[in-house]
Design a protein around this motif. Sequence first.
Motif, PDB file in Angstrom:
ATOM      1  N   GLN A 110       0.813  -1.212   0.000  1.00  0.00           N
ATOM      2  CA  GLN A 110       0.000   0.000   0.000  1.00  0.00           C
ATOM      3  C   GLN A 110       0.847   1.263   0.000  1.00  0.00           C
ATOM      4  O   GLN A 110       0.517   2.239  -0.675  1.00  0.00           O
ATOM      5  N   ASP A 111       1.960   1.252   0.734  1.00  0.00           N
ATOM      6  CA  ASP A 111       2.775   2.460   0.815  1.00  0.00           C
ATOM      7  C   ASP A 111       3.583   2.730  -0.450  1.00  0.00           C
ATOM      8  O   ASP A 111       4.249   3.752  -0.560  1.00  0.00           O
ATOM      9  N   ARG A 112       3.517   1.826  -1.442  1.00  0.00           N
ATOM     10  CA  ARG A 112       4.222   2.042  -2.707  1.00  0.00           C
ATOM     11  C   ARG A 112       3.260   2.429  -3.834  1.00  0.00           C
ATOM     12  O   ARG A 112       3.700   2.720  -4.949  1.00  0.00           O
ATOM     13  N   LEU A 113       1.969   2.402  -3.560  1.00  0.00           N
ATOM     14  CA  LEU A 113       0.993   2.587  -4.640  1.00  0.00           C
ATOM     15  C   LEU A 113       1.053   3.976  -5.266  1.00  0.00           C
ATOM     16  O   LEU A 113       0.975   4.105  -6.494  1.00  0.00           O
ATOM     17  N   ALA A 114       1.173   5.002  -4.447  1.00  0.00           N
ATOM     18  CA  ALA A 114       1.148   6.366  -4.987  1.00  0.00           C
ATOM     19  C   ALA A 114       2.255   6.576  -6.008  1.00  0.00           C
ATOM     20  O   ALA A 114       2.057   7.238  -7.039  1.00  0.00           O
ATOM     21  N   ALA A 115       3.424   6.012  -5.767  1.00  0.00           N
ATOM     22  CA  ALA A 115       4.543   6.174  -6.697  1.00  0.00           C
ATOM     23  C   ALA A 115       4.339   5.398  -7.989  1.00  0.00           C
ATOM     24  O   ALA A 115       4.941   5.715  -9.013  1.00  0.00           O
ATOM     25  N   LEU A 116       3.489   4.389  -7.941  1.00  0.00           N
ATOM     26  CA  LEU A 116       3.291   3.523  -9.100  1.00  0.00           C
ATOM     27  C   LEU A 116       2.147   3.952  -9.999  1.00  0.00           C
ATOM     28  O   LEU A 116       2.155   3.665 -11.198  1.00  0.00           O
ATOM     29  N   GLU A 117       1.153   4.601  -9.437  1.00  0.00           N
ATOM     30  CA  GLU A 117      -0.103   4.811 -10.154  1.00  0.00           C
ATOM     31  C   GLU A 117       0.069   5.540 -11.478  1.00  0.00           C
ATOM     32  O   GLU A 117      -0.531   5.161 -12.489  1.00  0.00           O
ATOM     33  N   GLU A 118       0.912   6.582 -11.515  1.00  0.00           N
ATOM     34  CA  GLU A 118       1.115   7.303 -12.774  1.00  0.00           C
ATOM     35  C   GLU A 118       2.006   6.517 -13.715  1.00  0.00           C
ATOM     36  O   GLU A 118       1.770   6.459 -14.921  1.00  0.00           O
ATOM     37  N   GLU A 119       3.025   5.874 -13.174  1.00  0.00           N
ATOM     38  CA  GLU A 119       4.034   5.224 -14.000  1.00  0.00           C
ATOM     39  C   GLU A 119       3.482   4.068 -14.821  1.00  0.00           C
ATOM     40  O   GLU A 119       3.856   3.879 -15.982  1.00  0.00           O
ATOM     41  N   ILE A 120       2.584   3.283 -14.233  1.00  0.00           N
ATOM     42  CA  ILE A 120       2.176   2.051 -14.912  1.00  0.00           C
ATOM     43  C   ILE A 120       1.001   2.243 -15.863  1.00  0.00           C
ATOM     44  O   ILE A 120       0.622   1.311 -16.573  1.00  0.00           O
ATOM     45  N   GLY A 121       0.417   3.434 -15.903  1.00  0.00           N
ATOM     46  CA  GLY A 121      -0.651   3.710 -16.858  1.00  0.00           C
ATOM     47  C   GLY A 121      -1.852   2.814 -16.664  1.00  0.00           C
ATOM     48  O   GLY A 121      -2.438   2.753 -15.584  1.00  0.00           O
TER      49      GLY A 121
END
Length: 266
Positions: A110-121
């Motif tokens: 959960q604590d990594r989701l914000a960093a991933l949301e834009e990157e993975i499209g």
Amino acid sequence: MAIATTPADLLASVVRRDAAVPLITSYDDATGERVELSGATLANWVAKTANLLQDEFDVGPSSTVAVVLPVHWQTAAVLLATWSCGAAVRDTATEDEGGLSGIDLVLAAQDRLAALEEEIGDTDLLGLSLHPLGGGMAGYTGPARDFAIEVRAAGDRFVPYSPPDPATPGLVTGALELTLGGLVEAAGELAARLGIVPGDRILLDEATAAEAGPVAWLLAPLSAGASILLSRNTSPERLVARAAEERVTATLGCRVPGVRELGRPA
């Protein structure tokens, strides 16, 4: 006895041998949690997770799944479930999230989701709270689906649409690439080199386990018939008592007086 040719076979061998014996015990000294899973319990988590991946996200032999998770008992279930589907794992435990092109599904803490949301499209994203009892994500409002909620409805018995092929990709981590069969071979070779023996109860420090990768902290012990005790946010002053209470026979990444350290001469 059937010869293990994929990681799914390693878990099946453990369950056939003794499903009730503790297989993974996980401590987190930051939260005070202790979670213990028998072979049967881990196999149930793996089956439910594999059904979720296969039925909801079409994960199969041509898929690559990114695992953006720390060393954890739920991570063990995710890894083994992905391999049970015949898919490859992109292990990012020691990497940044960058470079996730060609990924079909991302499972992340959960604590990594914000960093991933834009990157993975548009890539599908599952979030894990890593709650000790498998609870859902509290306070999250983003686009990721909640693993804990989704997995509850999945079946307890898993049958892959296509049986895993030992020759297909199994793990991509940094410059290392291994097939599903190569993972089993590497696990057996590493277990022998480290001196892991059947019945060992191995205490692994989280930082060392993350650096060494899942072949070392998960598959090598399974291959040798050993059980795993994961220690997160380790409190050094608790190690001696914990090793005694848990009947630890060997350590990896930490030293406990009177307990052998894997990979070191006796």
